[in-house]
Design a protein around this motif. Sequence first.
Motif: not given
Length: 246
Positions: A30, A34, A94, A97-98, A101-102
């Motif tokens: 991920i 990103e 960024s 943050q991803k 969230e995962a």
Amino acid sequence: MFGDILIKTHFEIKETIVTILTDSEYLIEIAKQELAAHRTVVENYIAQNPFFEVTLESYEPDPSTHPLIRRMIETANTFDIGPMSTVAGVIAESAVQKMKEAGATVAVIDNGGDIALYNNSAKPLVIGIYAGKSKVRNLGFSIDPSPEILGICTSSGTVGHSISFGISDAAIIFSKNVALADAAATALGNALKEKGAENIEKALSVIKVPGIDGAVLIEGNDIGIWGKVPTIVKANVAYDLITKGE
């Protein structure tokens, strides 16, 4: 520096050179996706606006463009410096943050000394201090667990290839806004023109803006500290493993 239970990997895409630290291979992928996606956003904007890449001064706001680009411009303008001063921090943030969230418990991206860190585990993480030839060695910052992402960004006039107009060995900024930390580190590094503790204190005044939690400025044997800074601890810093990028 971070413990043995986490996965660490090195990742390069063109000039972007990062170290990723997290819970699982899934989260590593991920992060890579990103990082690549947001690097492409910056590349595409530069292709249409080449001055964006080279200016070292404030850039005219562009409300019609991608939110990432707008944030870079607005953040760098806080210190009247070029928007590329924020690129490593904003891209790292960024991606973290991803990852958060995962479902990451720990997510760290070190983008050439500009670090976005999320630590929602049960124990602190130690981030080593690298100040080049300074005698400040084998020390680190102990980062307590928190539900928020933290930026730890560093600029140097003696280490690495990034542009700095100052003489600091390490200008380190702490902020929950990683892009702001990145820009502030550049501004702080630029501000130290002469040796001496009094000049370090003077340089630290330039980054006392809302959103900056604390700062550490190192030059030779002199250290200046302002604001709220994590606890400094002894650390076995593996200097050969430090992420070295632009």
